[in-house]
Enzyme design. Sequence first.
Site, short mmCIF file in Angstrom:
data_model
loop_
_atom_site.label_atom_id
_atom_site.label_comp_id
_atom_site.label_asym_id
_atom_site.label_seq_id
_atom_site.Cartn_x
_atom_site.Cartn_y
_atom_site.Cartn_z
N ASP A 295 0.85 -1.19 0.00
CA ASP A 295 0.00 0.00 0.00
C ASP A 295 0.88 1.23 0.00
O ASP A 295 1.87 1.28 0.71
CB ASP A 295 -0.88 0.00 1.25
N ASP B 248 -6.39 -4.56 5.68
CA ASP B 248 -7.07 -4.49 6.96
C ASP B 248 -8.58 -4.37 6.84
O ASP B 248 -9.28 -4.67 7.78
CB ASP B 248 -6.51 -3.35 7.81
N GLU C 177 -0.61 18.12 7.05
CA GLU C 177 -0.41 18.97 5.87
C GLU C 177 -0.30 20.43 6.30
O GLU C 177 0.56 21.16 5.85
CB GLU C 177 -1.57 18.82 4.89
N GLN D 167 -18.58 20.95 3.09
CA GLN D 167 -19.29 21.74 2.07
C GLN D 167 -18.38 22.78 1.43
O GLN D 167 -18.27 22.87 0.22
CB GLN D 167 -20.50 22.46 2.69
#
Lengths: 558, 714
Positions: free
Chosen positions: B333, B549, B374, B407
């Site tokens: 992954d 998983d 981030e 939104q």
Amino acid sequence: MSPILAGVLQLIALIAALALAYRPLGDYMAAVYSSPKHLRIEKVIYRCIGANADAEMRWPAYLRGVLAFSVVGVLFLYLLQRLQGGMPLSLGFASISPDQAFNTAASFVSNTNWQSYSGEQAMGHVVQTAGLAVQNFVSAATGMAVAIALVRGFARSRTGDLGNFWADLVRGTVRVLIPIAVIGAVVLVACGAVQNFSGIHEVGQFMGGHQQTNGGAIASQEAIKELGTNGGGYFNANSSHPFENPNAFTNLFEIFLILVIPFALTRTFGKLVGNVKQGYAILATMGVIWLGFVALMMWTEFAHGGPALQAAGAAMEGKETRFGVGSSAIFSVSTTLTSTGAVDSFHSSFTAFGGGIQLLGMMLGELAPGGVGSGLYGMLVMAIIAVFIAGLMVGRTPEYLGKKIGTREIKLAACYILITPTLVLGFAAASMVLPDALGSMLNTKALGAGAHGFSEVLYAFTSGGNNNGSAFAGLNANTPWYNTTIGLAMLLGRFLPMVFVLALAGSLAEQQPVPETAGTLRTEKPLFAGLLVGTILIITGLTYFPALALGPLAEGLS
Amino acid sequence: MTAPVKPEGPGSMASSSTATPTRAPHQDVPSGHQPGDGRVGGGLFDPKQLIKSFPDAIRKLDPRVMVKSPVMFVVEVGSVLTTVFAVTKPSDWFGWAIAAWLWLTVIFANLAEAVAEGRGKAQADTLRKAKTDTVARRLNGEAEEQVPGTELRIGDLVVCEAGDIIPGDGDVVEGVASVDESAITGESAPVIRESGGDRCAVTGGTKVLSDRIVIKITTKPGETFIDRMINLVEGAARQKTPNEIALNILLASLTIVFLLAVVTLQPFAIYAGAEQPMIVLLALLVCLIPTTIGALLSAIGIAGMDRLVQRNVLAMSGRAVEAAGDVSTLLLDKTGTITLGNRQAAEFVPVRGTTEAEVADAAQLSSLADETPEGRSIVVLAKEKYGLRERHQGELVDAEWVPFTAQTRMSGVDVDGRKVRKGASGSVIAWVQERGGEVAEDAQQLTDVISQAGGTPLLVALEDERGPRVLGVIHLKDVVKEGMRERFVELRKMGIKTVMITGDNPLTAKAIADEAGVDDFLAEATPEDKMALIKREQAGGKLVAMTGDGTNDAPALAQADVGVAMNTGTSAAKEAGNMVDLDSNPTKLIEIVEIGKQLLITRGALTTFSIANDVAKYFAIIPAMFAVAYPGLDSLNIMRLSSPNSAILSAIIFNALIIVALVPLALRGVQYRPVSADKMLRRNLAVYGLGGLIAPFIGIKLIDLLISLIPGLH
């Protein structure tokens, strides 16, 4: 020219000739065994024996073919000998006794050609030509067929089919053995070997005595005897008899015939598995052992040990002056490292170490290069053992040619390597405690030759169990005990391994191949060939070391 | 995937910028294995373990146990016989010495196995403590009843509240709670377990720390995860693996060959006038059969599993560990394995008419309240590259923080009349246009360039006295973990192909795949795609390993030859895989492969060593046996051993001691470095083949020297 130089030059000439024949013959055999077409003569044969040569066989069917054909061969040959007295062209020889007839039938069908009789004093033209010579062809072709079936096991995937035994048998005989044998016979005749159907001649000797000598289809039998790694001589003296092997050139030519198919089969193997380099690795393994043995043999036979040898300049006892020590050494190594057993010199008369080298050559399982077919499959089984150990050392489940060596494969390979030691050591040990068997020994402890006498018995069973057929002499093997036990050793030593080889082939053919990656053990590299040599030498050496110590080593070191 | 941050490419970026990871263990540096330097090794071997395991070794002398190892069974039979012969001739010190050393050989072999098992037992004891008897609060309709944990059946619903021990394995069907799983993982930080999704599995024996959850029991008592773990580490459930069986067959056949060689030797010897005492023949037999590997074989297998346990990986079968060594394709992954869990700001790109510094300033301002990785990385970049001091939220008194919502897909701040926003390009452009501002022409172009390079663009916009406008773009990049590139090079050398699995679009995926140096990638991967990829590889004869998983990973985990389920994953995933990683660290897959290979290498190396040893033993024993009958054979005594008895005894002693000497190696595994098969074979052949040939010559000679010092033993 010094004898040593002569020997080396002959060796070089031989290697050059083998090298020239290697690719064309190997490629030709690969084509023979993979061609979809049948020759007209082959179709006639298939119709006669009622075989469907296009039907694929799984391993049990293939094995049934091998065994059925061989059982018929043994029965036919047995009856032929038992009825010899009443047949024409028998040269007046009587029927053979039951135990000797069994021994000889087992011997020729198992590609051993152990002879407890003297050819010129026991077998007439019919038995020699219609019985023994025919088996020389088909027993060799059977060995090749089994080897090809094993190769197909590696080459094919997700199928149980191993080809068709009848087609492989007939093609091996018709397209490979007969043509080369014909050429071989012509060459031998041209060089002075005898080929006729004349009877027994009485000839006068220089010293005034008389001696009987007979003709026969000698050259033709000689050619297939070497080519099919059979070894059964027309005469008791085998290839040291001038009618069989007239001069130094024919001697070298016969060595060539012995070695040419077993070596070339490695090319066939490489071709059929789609990677000629894999074949080269097997060739290198065989070549290194063969050459090493030749070098050792020359060294021990040229070394001047003892006053008699020093006087002669080399170990000349039992060797023909027209061949010399070098050529005889090459012949004896080649015949014991293949399943031939033809001799051009007296093996019992070699130095003690020389006898040990001959014994060890057979004990290796005759796989360098080995008998036609049997050498290749024997070597491939050893490769599986070597791959198993080495493969673990690179951190993967071992695989050879993309096929995983799992529980089933290792079980079959382990059974294979157990057979001959059991036969050889078991029968030899029994012979050492049975008074009857001990009575056959001509060199005994009483004569101060205990170790040599032991070597003779060990040699007899090593030769039988490994389907070699050469004799150490000095042992009267024409007794019920030796005829029967050696006969059994030859049959079991030939056909039990074939059972395991074919089962192995079936198991491999069913597998899905594993793709090669950088993590795969490279079995075409010199490192692996070296490892294979080591595995063969160590496993055989460890098995037979005690026996060898009490035979040739005890004799040679005293 | 549990990766709390799931990059889906540009546009959807904002969704990740606010997700708060509860616990993302696989973002940690892999425990005990720094990429690049770490090699599989084992735990330390403590000589005290030998003494502690001694009683177990004696117990294993039971022939019914011994018969499982054919080689050592032969030695035990030999020990019994020599003892009998020694008793019949009590005055012969030699017989007693041989008998004693043969017994020691058997005991040393058992000791090796007992020590290997002992290490597992200690772990099992710790686990057992976690398995205290619990009282479950079973739901019966609306009512609650107290039942012992052992009476729970599959499908029962139980309630657990803060402080409760979870009575059995199951899935959370209602509620969310923090759970202390240190009993099985050793990790003290609590983890979040919640109904639905991929973090619903709970394990019996772990403790709920907060809140209330309803659990649906999924396993029978006695078959829970902890029970299975105990069985596994204790070796109770240990079965011989296919390769171990194959090796056992080879060893058994070698034993038969040597048995044959020794049995037939007596008639030969009698003929030669040198009949041998039975004790000598038995000594020769034991020396020849492959006792070294026979003694250590099961210890190697147990230790291999144990090395996995030490890395917090539970293999459900030894077969899986072996298969790991054969793996030729690794599905990894991207997130957490190849890249750090989160993308980081790499640069600020201004649109025409603005400067980098302006963008940096605005970007930093908008990110001060953004606690996501981030957001933090933007502040860090602004500081490192543009020297912008980090402003604290407290300094900006009037600041009004605009949090991210699904939104708006933007976040930012209103301060001093300035409005700063950063977010997905579509949303930010819409925000600017809505306010009558202008969007620089090259803004779209800049975001496209970044997307195509595999990065994630975030637009930064500012509204001040000059009106609303786009300032520039923040380039967020996936950061490939340090050392991964080298790791993949090594894997390639070992012949293993790496395939990166990611939900990213093909462009992004390709950029990261190139940077990380993986061989292939699967972009926008669905569970079906993974399954198809595995089947395709397997159809070509390859063995595939993967981690997973989620419940939707379960079919692929089951299909893969080595399926490592993360402990944080669902119970379906854990059922389907054949290994469970308690640390939930997907990078460990590489270590698992190395451990699998190491296990096989250790077996092969010790087999080679064992067989090579025999050569020297022959040179010791054969002259000792026959030099009397054939004096010439004394020249085979190249070690010049002092007397026949001493030669045979020295060989037997060496044979026994080498087992003890190799126990640490068997437990630790031979040194393993990821190199090509050729190099590995050359090295191991030199060390264990050649070494095995030479070592006993030296060892036997030394022992003989010592023995010859003892007076009266000639």
